[in-house]
Motif scaffolding. Sequence first.
Motif, short mmCIF file in Angstrom:
data_model
loop_
_atom_site.label_atom_id
_atom_site.label_comp_id
_atom_site.label_asym_id
_atom_site.label_seq_id
_atom_site.Cartn_x
_atom_site.Cartn_y
_atom_site.Cartn_z
N ALA A 398 -13.86 10.87 7.52
CA ALA A 398 -13.11 10.50 8.73
C ALA A 398 -12.62 11.78 9.38
O ALA A 398 -12.17 12.71 8.69
CB ALA A 398 -11.92 9.61 8.37
N SER A 413 -2.86 10.41 10.22
CA SER A 413 -4.16 9.73 10.10
C SER A 413 -5.28 10.73 10.36
O SER A 413 -5.19 11.52 11.31
CB SER A 413 -4.27 8.60 11.14
OG SER A 413 -5.63 8.27 11.36
N LYS A 416 -10.85 8.58 12.93
CA LYS A 416 -11.77 7.46 12.70
C LYS A 416 -12.95 7.87 11.81
O LYS A 416 -13.24 9.06 11.69
CB LYS A 416 -12.30 6.98 14.05
CG LYS A 416 -11.20 6.41 14.93
CD LYS A 416 -11.80 5.69 16.12
CE LYS A 416 -10.70 5.18 17.01
NZ LYS A 416 -11.22 4.33 18.09
N CYS A 425 -11.91 -1.40 4.26
CA CYS A 425 -10.72 -1.46 3.43
C CYS A 425 -10.71 -2.86 2.79
O CYS A 425 -10.67 -3.86 3.51
CB CYS A 425 -9.54 -1.24 4.38
SG CYS A 425 -8.00 -1.32 3.55
N SER A 435 -5.63 -5.45 9.65
CA SER A 435 -4.88 -4.22 9.96
C SER A 435 -3.62 -4.03 9.14
O SER A 435 -2.90 -4.98 8.87
CB SER A 435 -4.48 -4.25 11.43
OG SER A 435 -5.61 -4.22 12.20
N ILE A 441 -10.19 1.82 -0.25
CA ILE A 441 -11.08 2.29 0.81
C ILE A 441 -12.47 2.52 0.21
O ILE A 441 -12.61 3.26 -0.77
CB ILE A 441 -10.57 3.59 1.45
CG1 ILE A 441 -9.11 3.43 1.83
CG2 ILE A 441 -11.45 3.99 2.61
CD1 ILE A 441 -8.81 3.22 3.24
N TYR A 481 -5.36 2.15 4.75
CA TYR A 481 -5.66 1.04 5.67
C TYR A 481 -6.27 1.56 6.96
O TYR A 481 -6.27 2.76 7.24
CB TYR A 481 -4.40 0.23 5.94
CG TYR A 481 -3.27 0.97 6.62
CD1 TYR A 481 -3.12 0.93 8.01
CD2 TYR A 481 -2.36 1.72 5.88
CE1 TYR A 481 -2.08 1.62 8.63
CE2 TYR A 481 -1.32 2.41 6.49
CZ TYR A 481 -1.18 2.36 7.88
OH TYR A 481 -0.17 3.04 8.48
N LYS A 482 -6.81 0.59 7.73
CA LYS A 482 -7.37 0.89 9.04
C LYS A 482 -6.46 0.19 10.04
O LYS A 482 -6.20 -1.01 9.89
CB LYS A 482 -8.77 0.26 9.10
CG LYS A 482 -9.77 1.02 9.94
CD LYS A 482 -11.03 0.21 10.07
CE LYS A 482 -12.22 0.89 9.46
NZ LYS A 482 -13.47 0.19 9.69
N GLY A 486 -8.53 1.16 14.82
CA GLY A 486 -9.65 1.66 14.03
C GLY A 486 -9.37 3.00 13.38
O GLY A 486 -10.28 3.65 12.84
N TYR A 487 -8.13 3.49 13.42
CA TYR A 487 -7.78 4.76 12.76
C TYR A 487 -7.56 4.49 11.27
O TYR A 487 -6.98 3.47 10.89
CB TYR A 487 -6.48 5.34 13.34
CG TYR A 487 -6.66 6.06 14.66
CD1 TYR A 487 -7.18 5.39 15.77
CD2 TYR A 487 -6.32 7.40 14.80
CE1 TYR A 487 -7.35 6.05 16.98
CE2 TYR A 487 -6.49 8.07 16.00
CZ TYR A 487 -7.00 7.39 17.09
OH TYR A 487 -7.18 8.05 18.28
N LEU A 488 -8.02 5.45 10.45
CA LEU A 488 -7.84 5.31 9.01
C LEU A 488 -6.56 6.01 8.56
O LEU A 488 -6.20 7.07 9.09
CB LEU A 488 -9.03 5.93 8.27
CG LEU A 488 -10.30 5.10 8.28
CD1 LEU A 488 -11.47 5.95 7.82
CD2 LEU A 488 -10.15 3.88 7.38
#
Length: 633
Positions: A398, A413, A416, A425, A435, A441, A481-482, A486-488
Amino acid sequence: MNYQSVYDLSINNPEAFWGEAAKAIHWYKPPTKILDDSRPPFYRWFADGELNTCYNVLDRHVEDGRGNQLALIYDSPVTDTIKTFTYSQLLDAVAKFAGALRNQGVQKGDRVIIYMPMVPEALMAMFACARIGAIHSVVFGGFAARELATRINDAKPVVIVSASCGIEGKKIVKYKPLLDEAINLSDHKPKKCIILQRPQETATLQPGRDVAWEEAMANAQPVECVPVKATDPLYILYTSGTTGIPKGVVRDNGGHAVAIKWSMKHIYNMQPGEVYWSASDVGWVVGHSYIVYGPLLHGCTTVVYEGKPVGTPDPGAFWRVISQHKVSVLFTAPTAFRAIKKEDPNGEYMKKYDLSHFRTLFLAGERCDPDTLLWAQDKLKVPVIDHWWQTETGWAIAANCLGIENLPIKPGSPTKPVPGYDVRCLDENGQDISSDDIGSIVIKLPMPPGCLPTLWNKDDHYKSSYLSTYSGYYLTGDAGYKDKDGYLWIMSRIDDIINVAGHRLSTGGMEEVLASHPDVAECAVIGAADQLKGEIPLGMVVLKAGVNRPDQEILNELVALVRDKIGPVAAFKVVTIVKRLPKTRSGKILRGTMKKIADGKDYKMPATIDDPTTLEEITEALEKLGYHHTQTS
Ligand code: COA
Ligand code: AMP
């Protein structure tokens, strides 16, 4: 370019995507089959292609007219040395050292262990292996002889390349006695050792086995690149697993060359001819990918820095290097910035240097706390990009891919998933988590080129460690988490791996060492939060009944034992004696709860706890060590 469209293409049509990327590499035989998925869960990229990685990092650039461009800048404040090598000069040295390895009996497919400090010869040895199709395995200098011996036994090298010493700040670390001890400890014995004698320390050479680097070079003829299969291993890099036995991560030639070359442009936004600096060590994956191979695959100049962020000589060391060598991109671990920030909170040292060439700072190796990221951004006034990856993948999973599209940053974070990685996830039932809920992951198979195809000689271990928890997915071992954009968010590990100053270590491995002490009945090691190093190992031991030696004597022995068996890099300095360890009724040690207590975090009394008063005892013991727990619910 738009991130989403590039990402979608990589996931929907990986063969077209990576087939196109592969055109940036020189192939003796271009691959016709891009992805071989005939043997799941083992996937192979570019299976019928043939190439040579050394040709792609050196020869092709000389042939393309980059011969006089700098390939490598060696900057060593600890020896007060700066030395440069053009692409032509580096090629000459590598071709000759490849000949030296041949003279010592190294053939295609043989393993060569490289146990060296941050000197140009370490890179020369790695490239020389690639040139003749030998497989290198670099071992980090901060590991003890026993760790080196484990790797010698597993990789079974024909030759070991090492040096008389490394230099850590003002300390000289003698490598040769560690090497000799490791060879004594190991069942497998290398045929030869090639030793670089450094001016700071002359090692004693063992007649018949050891050859000095200079002598090996003097008797060698340069050799040409040997074509290898894309799927032939380029290197093995051992990394901490969940026990004391490290995992031999295999990297193949073809997938690695394609992915790393692609990443130089698309993630780091580098242009050939620019200077790229990764302030890591050749012993870690970051060093392999972005000191050694990445910059040169892309026709850039790499910096080999033998020094620290602070103390060599001051917290302006990084800015001096950036300014002196016109570095465009720096890649390091957040811990290095925390060290600089601690000594120079207002960034006064930065102001002394011309940083006008400096474009971007990339951070990885551990979770990047938002404070550090924001401090660096504020002081440097350049984008600071946190990106997430691991030894197994070899390149970022990412990131904010600056060569595709500069996405808005969310501190904390790593942005993506990088094109090629289908990151999910999952909850414990293998269901996608909505979310913001923390889960495991994973990466949907097949992973993109460059990621490990297997573990060295251990296909079964590869499957059981990474592929068996969720069928069809690779388990990263990270939890997070995402979010809805959509960011990890990578928050913690699900296993016993801890991250100390950007170095990956196994608490299980440390527990094995503590348990081997004759006075220890049982023990636990947890990673406690640390302002500088991110985490530090904290040991708790229960002594055997009847032991009545002074506590401090035993504690000193325990610290020395971990240093001796694992190495100084474990930074194992805090250990205490407790009466009992908190456990579940089935006997499982409650390490997670102890970590929460040490970190001063709220925790719930585990429903399965055998005896709640053990937690009170632990809280008391930790308070004595300076860990103040504030709240319990
Ligand atoms: N060879 C021999 N010994 C080594 C070594 C090497 N290559 N690297 C580290 N050590 C030793 C150190 O000398 C130290 O020994 P000590 O206990 O006798 O002092 C010990 O291992 C711990 O080293 P380290 O964790 O690096 O701590 P430090 O106090 O020397 O330095 C930082 C702290 C933050 C400055 C340093 O960890 C750093 O620069 N980190 C950057 C992280 C990094 O590059 N990570 C790579 C992944 S991107
Ligand atoms: P290593 O294999 O030594 O590179 O360590 C990999 C591990 O370091 C990952 O599995 C994560 O636990 C952690 N890590 C690396 N980079 C990041 C990051 N940017 N954010 C959070 N954790 C990270």
